[in-house]
Enzyme design. Structure first.
Site, mmCIF file in Angstrom:
data_model
loop_
_atom_site.group_PDB
_atom_site.id
_atom_site.type_symbol
_atom_site.label_atom_id
_atom_site.label_comp_id
_atom_site.label_asym_id
_atom_site.label_seq_id
_atom_site.Cartn_x
_atom_site.Cartn_y
_atom_site.Cartn_z
ATOM 1 N N ASP A 38 0.840 -1.198 0.000
ATOM 2 C CA ASP A 38 0.000 0.000 0.000
ATOM 3 C C ASP A 38 0.872 1.243 0.000
ATOM 4 O O ASP A 38 1.764 1.392 0.845
ATOM 5 C CB ASP A 38 -0.897 0.035 1.247
ATOM 6 C CG ASP A 38 -1.676 1.335 1.303
ATOM 7 O OD1 ASP A 38 -2.534 1.540 0.421
ATOM 8 O OD2 ASP A 38 -1.410 2.168 2.193
ATOM 9 N N TYR A 81 2.809 10.010 0.293
ATOM 10 C CA TYR A 81 3.945 9.449 1.020
ATOM 11 C C TYR A 81 5.263 9.900 0.361
ATOM 12 O O TYR A 81 5.787 9.267 -0.548
ATOM 13 C CB TYR A 81 3.847 7.924 1.091
ATOM 14 C CG TYR A 81 2.615 7.402 1.795
ATOM 15 C CD1 TYR A 81 1.889 8.207 2.673
ATOM 16 C CD2 TYR A 81 2.172 6.100 1.598
ATOM 17 C CE1 TYR A 81 0.753 7.743 3.319
ATOM 18 C CE2 TYR A 81 1.036 5.616 2.260
ATOM 19 C CZ TYR A 81 0.331 6.459 3.113
ATOM 20 O OH TYR A 81 -0.792 5.989 3.758
ATOM 21 N N LYS A 93 -3.612 5.809 -3.583
ATOM 22 C CA LYS A 93 -4.723 6.620 -3.094
ATOM 23 C C LYS A 93 -5.004 7.795 -4.016
ATOM 24 O O LYS A 93 -4.151 8.180 -4.827
ATOM 25 C CB LYS A 93 -4.408 7.089 -1.671
ATOM 26 C CG LYS A 93 -3.933 5.922 -0.796
ATOM 27 C CD LYS A 93 -4.219 6.014 0.651
ATOM 28 C CE LYS A 93 -3.742 4.764 1.366
ATOM 29 N NZ LYS A 93 -2.276 4.639 1.464
ATOM 30 N N GLY A 147 -1.942 1.015 10.178
ATOM 31 C CA GLY A 147 -1.577 1.457 11.529
ATOM 32 C C GLY A 147 -1.910 0.444 12.615
ATOM 33 O O GLY A 147 -2.465 0.809 13.659
ATOM 34 N N SER A 150 0.382 3.505 15.206
ATOM 35 C CA SER A 150 1.512 4.347 14.772
ATOM 36 C C SER A 150 2.782 4.150 15.598
ATOM 37 O O SER A 150 3.751 4.871 15.390
ATOM 38 C CB SER A 150 1.143 5.837 14.647
ATOM 39 O OG SER A 150 1.362 6.550 15.836
ATOM 40 N N GLY A 151 2.818 3.195 16.493
ATOM 41 C CA GLY A 151 4.077 2.907 17.199
ATOM 42 C C GLY A 151 3.920 2.164 18.507
ATOM 43 O O GLY A 151 4.582 1.167 18.755
ATOM 44 N N ILE A 152 3.009 2.623 19.365
ATOM 45 C CA ILE A 152 2.992 2.142 20.756
ATOM 46 C C ILE A 152 2.814 0.632 20.873
ATOM 47 O O ILE A 152 3.402 0.008 21.765
ATOM 48 C CB ILE A 152 1.929 2.906 21.588
ATOM 49 C CG1 ILE A 152 2.068 2.552 23.067
ATOM 50 C CG2 ILE A 152 0.507 2.648 21.098
ATOM 51 C CD1 ILE A 152 1.337 3.477 24.020
ATOM 52 N N LEU A 153 2.040 0.017 19.964
ATOM 53 C CA LEU A 153 1.832 -1.427 20.086
ATOM 54 C C LEU A 153 3.024 -2.218 19.531
ATOM 55 O O LEU A 153 3.101 -3.432 19.712
ATOM 56 C CB LEU A 153 0.532 -1.852 19.396
ATOM 57 C CG LEU A 153 -0.757 -1.388 20.091
ATOM 58 C CD1 LEU A 153 -1.990 -1.771 19.273
ATOM 59 C CD2 LEU A 153 -0.871 -1.973 21.510
ATOM 60 N N ALA A 154 3.953 -1.522 18.857
ATOM 61 C CA ALA A 154 5.194 -2.178 18.427
ATOM 62 C C ALA A 154 6.295 -1.967 19.457
ATOM 63 O O ALA A 154 7.008 -2.896 19.843
ATOM 64 C CB ALA A 154 5.635 -1.646 17.071
HETATM 65 N N1 NAP Z 1 -5.293 7.256 5.812
HETATM 66 C C1 NAP Z 1 -4.717 6.132 5.407
HETATM 67 O O1 NAP Z 1 -5.029 5.566 4.363
HETATM 68 C C2 NAP Z 1 -3.615 5.533 6.247
HETATM 69 C C3 NAP Z 1 -3.272 6.094 7.476
HETATM 70 C C4 NAP Z 1 -2.257 5.510 8.208
HETATM 71 C C5 NAP Z 1 -1.608 4.385 7.743
HETATM 72 N N2 NAP Z 1 -1.956 3.853 6.533
HETATM 73 C C6 NAP Z 1 -1.249 2.667 5.982
HETATM 74 O O2 NAP Z 1 -0.892 1.804 7.043
HETATM 75 C C7 NAP Z 1 0.537 1.605 7.036
HETATM 76 C C8 NAP Z 1 1.051 1.408 8.435
HETATM 77 O O3 NAP Z 1 0.676 2.495 9.246
HETATM 78 P P1 NAP Z 1 1.700 3.376 10.080
HETATM 79 O O4 NAP Z 1 3.058 3.213 9.511
HETATM 80 O O5 NAP Z 1 1.101 4.703 10.166
HETATM 81 O O6 NAP Z 1 1.611 2.791 11.543
HETATM 82 P P2 NAP Z 1 1.984 1.416 12.284
HETATM 83 O O7 NAP Z 1 2.202 0.318 11.334
HETATM 84 O O8 NAP Z 1 0.962 1.272 13.344
HETATM 85 O O9 NAP Z 1 3.326 1.791 13.034
HETATM 86 C C9 NAP Z 1 4.497 2.098 12.346
HETATM 87 C C10 NAP Z 1 5.543 2.461 13.383
HETATM 88 O O10 NAP Z 1 5.831 1.316 14.154
HETATM 89 C C11 NAP Z 1 7.225 1.095 14.170
HETATM 90 N N3 NAP Z 1 7.456 -0.348 14.053
HETATM 91 C C12 NAP Z 1 6.976 -1.171 13.095
HETATM 92 N N4 NAP Z 1 7.363 -2.432 13.345
HETATM 93 C C13 NAP Z 1 8.096 -2.389 14.478
HETATM 94 C C14 NAP Z 1 8.751 -3.377 15.252
HETATM 95 N N5 NAP Z 1 8.730 -4.657 14.876
HETATM 96 N N6 NAP Z 1 9.408 -2.975 16.369
HETATM 97 C C15 NAP Z 1 9.433 -1.673 16.730
HETATM 98 N N7 NAP Z 1 8.827 -0.695 16.036
HETATM 99 C C16 NAP Z 1 8.172 -1.054 14.927
HETATM 100 C C17 NAP Z 1 7.784 1.788 12.969
HETATM 101 O O11 NAP Z 1 9.076 2.218 13.314
HETATM 102 P P3 NAP Z 1 10.241 2.468 12.247
HETATM 103 O O12 NAP Z 1 9.886 3.733 11.574
HETATM 104 O O13 NAP Z 1 11.452 2.533 13.100
HETATM 105 O O14 NAP Z 1 10.219 1.265 11.336
HETATM 106 C C18 NAP Z 1 6.825 2.934 12.753
HETATM 107 O O15 NAP Z 1 7.259 4.085 13.467
HETATM 108 C C19 NAP Z 1 1.089 2.835 6.313
HETATM 109 O O16 NAP Z 1 2.361 2.605 5.758
HETATM 110 C C20 NAP Z 1 0.035 3.033 5.259
HETATM 111 O O17 NAP Z 1 0.258 2.141 4.194
HETATM 112 C C21 NAP Z 1 -2.943 4.418 5.780
#
Ligand code: NAP
Length: 344
Positions: free
Chosen positions: A54, A59, A83, A235, A239-243
């Site tokens: 995605d 981005y 998107k 997410g 966005s981070g806390i659950l990782a």
């Molecule tokens: N409106 C929308 O359509 C929308 C909104 C939000 C998200 N999304 C999609 O969902 C995807 C994921 O969302 P997100 O990136 O916002 O949030 P997320 O997946 O909830 O969290 C990402 C964060 O978690 C950290 N992380 C990931 N895996 C980890 C691990 N194993 N250990 C420690 N930290 C870890 C990452 O750190 P690092 O940076 O250090 O890797 C990053 O800061 C996006 O890339 C996007 O494709 C879409």
């Protein structure tokens, strides 16, 4: 290659692996990622069976799309979603990669919202060119609603509805240019509103159905079940806390900002249960959302090949049923949330 089970997207005939790749990070979200590292991350994902990626024009103002397209161009069985709703206008004043809208991208463009009929068709064409692919599988209307637009939301809503945005998407689907469409948002209310206006194949719901919060079970998921709309979980770590969990000195992120105390307290309580059952918090976060039958795929944000390996390892973790039952009996997850099956 790891075998990752596939699940259908609505009635499109398309299937996606239940573990996918969120490519916001490849637009240099918060910190730069080199071209080589970005490519290595996607190559590792493909090799591991995460063949759904995605991305979005937003981005890194085109950077993530360029990188995703370069890696997926000759991978006909990979599924790409991007998107619509933001167009990129040339901006010669950009001369470096200092942070703009959270992204450290050097791409010389300025973002402009446009959810109208013509704006959406143009956005689709621009994405095809940036990705350098002949077909985009899924298009999500990006960030429609008050969560991002506040008081301006009504105007964009008019573009999408009376302004023909949704008609443009239906036309792309009807003529076979895309397999399906939906919306990609961080809020529940607007999903229900858009579902009144159009038949959505999938909703990319970011942060609103996770181990931490399950309000989507009230009205949204029943509406999706009735309409045949799949859910893709963005997410999944909020966005981070659950990782990362709560035990670290750095900023702990929730919804793209520092986590507030009530969220920290709830995650600490979940961590205590996870400790008792020797479960890793991010493993539970991935498994929990995949237990819901409406969920087609979970797409954590991944920015490196090492993170791909780590994510697959988390996804494979065998989590005892007693862990889920304790979360449920202590009210840390809702009683009506489906729980993952016990490991075999
Ligand atoms: N409106 C929308 O359509 C929308 C909104 C939000 C998200 N999304 C999609 O969902 C995807 C994921 O969302 P997100 O990136 O916002 O949030 P997320 O997946 O909830 O969290 C990402 C964060 O978690 C950290 N992380 C990931 N895996 C980890 C691990 N194993 N250990 C420690 N930290 C870890 C990452 O750190 P690092 O940076 O250090 O890797 C990053 O800061 C996006 O890339 C996007 O494709 C879409």
């Amino acid at each position: 290659m790891t075998v990752i089970p596939h699940r259908p997207i609505g009635r499109t005939g398309l299937t996606v692996p239940e573990l996918g790749f969120g490519a916001a990070s490849l637009g240099n979200l918060y910190h730069p990622v080199s071209d080589a590292d970005a490519r290595a991350a996607i190559d590792a994902a493909l090799a591991a069976g995460l063949r759904y990626v995605d991305t979005a024009p937003h981005y890194g103002r085109g950077l993530s799309e360029r990188r995703v397209g370069d890696a997926l161009r000759l991978q006909p069985d990979a599924v790409i979603s991007t998107k619509v709703g933001r167009l990129m206008d040339p901006d010669p004043s950009v001369t470096d990669d200092s942070e703009r809208d959270g992204f450290r991208s050097p791409m010389p463009f300025r973002m402009r919202y446009d959810y109208s009929h013509d704006g959406i068709l143009r956005s689709h064409e621009h994405s095809l060119q940036r990705l350098g692919v002949a077909k985009i599988d899924l298009l999500y209307v990006h960030d429609i609603g008050g969560y991002v637009h506040g008081e301006a939301a009504d105007g964009y809503w008019q573009q999408l509805t009376t302004g023909g945005g949704l008609k443009a998407l239906a036309r792309l689907r009807d003529e076979g240019s895309i397999a399906g469409f939906g919306i990609g948002v961080n809020e529940i209310a607007v999903c229900l509103e858009v579902m009144q206006e159009a038949r959505l194949d999938a909703i990319l719901l970011a942060g609103r159905y996770t181990l931490l919060e399950q309000d989507a079970l009230d009205a949204l998921f029943p509406a999706c079940a009735a309409a045949g709309t799949s859910i893709v979980i963005g997410g999944p770590y909020n966005s981070g806390i659950l990782a990362t969990g709560t035990r670290r000195a750095d900023t702990i992120h929730y919804d793209y900002g520092p986590a507030p105390e009530p969220v920290l307290a709830r995650v600490r309580a979940i961590e205590a249960v996870a400790d008792r059952h020797k479960v890793r918090l991010p493993a539970a976060a991935l498994a929990f959302v995949l237990a819901h039958p409406l969920v087609a795929s979970v797409i954590p944000g991944i920015g490196s090949a090492a993170r791909v390996a780590q994510t697959v390892d988390l996804y494979r973790e065998a989590i005892p049923l007693a862990f889920w039952e304790e979360l449920r009996s202590t009210g840390l997850v809702r009683a009506d949330a489906p729980l993952p099956a016990p490991p075999r």
